[in-house]
Write a protein that holds these residues in place. Structure first.
Motif, short mmCIF file in Angstrom:
data_model
loop_
_atom_site.label_atom_id
_atom_site.label_comp_id
_atom_site.label_asym_id
_atom_site.label_seq_id
_atom_site.Cartn_x
_atom_site.Cartn_y
_atom_site.Cartn_z
N ASP A 39 104.01 69.04 -97.50
CA ASP A 39 105.11 69.02 -96.56
C ASP A 39 105.58 70.43 -96.26
N ALA A 40 106.12 70.61 -95.07
CA ALA A 40 106.68 71.90 -94.69
C ALA A 40 107.90 72.21 -95.55
N ARG A 41 108.08 73.47 -95.89
CA ARG A 41 109.26 73.91 -96.64
C ARG A 41 110.48 73.97 -95.72
N ALA A 42 110.23 74.26 -94.44
CA ALA A 42 111.29 74.31 -93.43
C ALA A 42 110.63 74.19 -92.07
N VAL A 43 111.41 73.78 -91.08
CA VAL A 43 110.96 73.77 -89.69
C VAL A 43 112.07 74.43 -88.89
N THR A 66 103.86 77.19 -97.82
CA THR A 66 103.33 78.29 -98.62
C THR A 66 101.93 78.55 -98.08
N ALA A 67 101.51 79.79 -98.11
CA ALA A 67 100.23 80.17 -97.49
C ALA A 67 99.05 79.39 -98.09
N ALA A 68 99.10 79.10 -99.38
CA ALA A 68 97.99 78.38 -100.02
C ALA A 68 97.87 76.95 -99.52
N GLU A 69 98.91 76.42 -98.88
CA GLU A 69 98.88 75.04 -98.38
C GLU A 69 98.30 74.94 -96.96
N VAL A 70 97.96 76.08 -96.36
CA VAL A 70 97.44 76.08 -94.99
C VAL A 70 96.06 76.72 -94.97
N GLN A 71 95.12 76.02 -94.38
CA GLN A 71 93.78 76.58 -94.21
C GLN A 71 93.38 76.47 -92.75
N LEU A 72 92.58 77.43 -92.32
CA LEU A 72 92.02 77.42 -90.98
C LEU A 72 90.53 77.10 -91.11
N SER A 73 90.08 76.15 -90.31
CA SER A 73 88.67 75.76 -90.29
C SER A 73 88.16 76.07 -88.89
N MET A 74 87.03 76.75 -88.81
CA MET A 74 86.55 77.19 -87.49
C MET A 74 85.19 76.60 -87.17
N GLU A 75 85.01 76.26 -85.92
CA GLU A 75 83.72 75.81 -85.42
C GLU A 75 82.75 76.99 -85.48
N PRO A 76 81.44 76.72 -85.57
CA PRO A 76 80.46 77.82 -85.57
C PRO A 76 80.66 78.74 -84.36
N GLY A 77 80.68 80.02 -84.60
CA GLY A 77 80.85 81.01 -83.53
C GLY A 77 82.29 81.32 -83.19
N ARG A 102 98.59 80.52 -86.56
CA ARG A 102 99.28 80.75 -87.83
C ARG A 102 99.93 82.14 -87.81
N GLY A 103 101.07 82.23 -88.45
CA GLY A 103 101.69 83.51 -88.73
C GLY A 103 101.84 83.64 -90.23
N LEU A 104 101.60 84.81 -90.77
CA LEU A 104 101.81 85.05 -92.19
C LEU A 104 103.05 85.92 -92.37
N LEU A 105 103.95 85.49 -93.25
CA LEU A 105 105.21 86.17 -93.49
C LEU A 105 105.32 86.55 -94.97
N LEU A 106 106.25 87.42 -95.25
CA LEU A 106 106.55 87.81 -96.63
C LEU A 106 105.32 88.22 -97.41
N GLY A 107 104.56 89.14 -96.82
CA GLY A 107 103.37 89.65 -97.48
C GLY A 107 102.26 88.62 -97.63
N GLY A 108 102.22 87.65 -96.73
CA GLY A 108 101.18 86.63 -96.77
C GLY A 108 101.49 85.46 -97.67
N LYS A 109 102.70 85.37 -98.19
CA LYS A 109 103.06 84.27 -99.09
C LYS A 109 103.44 83.00 -98.34
N VAL A 110 103.92 83.14 -97.12
CA VAL A 110 104.40 82.02 -96.32
C VAL A 110 103.60 81.97 -95.02
N ALA A 111 103.20 80.76 -94.63
CA ALA A 111 102.47 80.56 -93.37
C ALA A 111 103.36 79.78 -92.40
#
Length: 164
Positions: A39-43, A66-77, A102-111
């Protein structure tokens, strides 16, 4: 043969993380998928000048994880492009359609994930319903939605309702 160059890696999930994403979305062209595993920590609605300029809208809305809870998956290319937009914020977009992913905040700790990628939050029970407005003193339009309105970032003074 020269050694292979290291490839950039995405943050890994904690070992106790669920295997299925709780929320997922895609950029406009579909080459980049955003997977959120909790779940999101805040909206938040953000009215800062940077968010307004980069979105072309009077405000933006992001779900914070938290950044560890978000992943980006990309199509080939597919590729990503990133931009350091302020001292503490790095924003990532799909390189093909330039949609923010995605935006990374606080030194990459928050997405921060644009809410529009993840869902439709109509109704009062959605866990992704916006909770407050940030940088409301910089707004370009008034919104009377009953949500708290902070002058600047979270925990800054709130604007009294008479100034909305």
């Amino acid at each position: 043969e020269p050694p292979a160059e290291p490839q950039p890696s995405l943050p890994s999930l904690p070992s106790a993380a669920p295997t299925q994403p709780r929320y997922e979305g895609r950029c406009h062209c579909g080459e980049v998928k955003v997977l959120c595993y909790d779940d999101a920590r805040a909206v938040s609605y953000c009215h800062c000048s940077i968010c307004r300029r980069l979105s072309g809208a009077p405000f933006s809305c992001q779900a914070l994880f938290t950044a560890a809870e978000v992943q980006l998956s990309m199509e080939p290319g597919a590729n990503l492009t990133s931009l350091q937009t302020s001292k503490g914020v790095e924003r990532t977009r799909c390189a093909s359609c330039l949609a923010p992913v995605r935006g990374l905040l606080l030194g990459g700790k928050v997405a921060a994930v644009p809410l529009g990628l993840l869902c439709s939050w109509r109704g009062t029970e959605s866990p992704l319903r916006p909770m407050h407005h940030l940088y409301y003193a910089n707004r370009v339009m008034d919104l009377r939605d009953g949500l708290p309105k902070y002058v600047g970032p979270l925990r800054s003074p709130m604007l009294p309702e008479s100034e909305w």
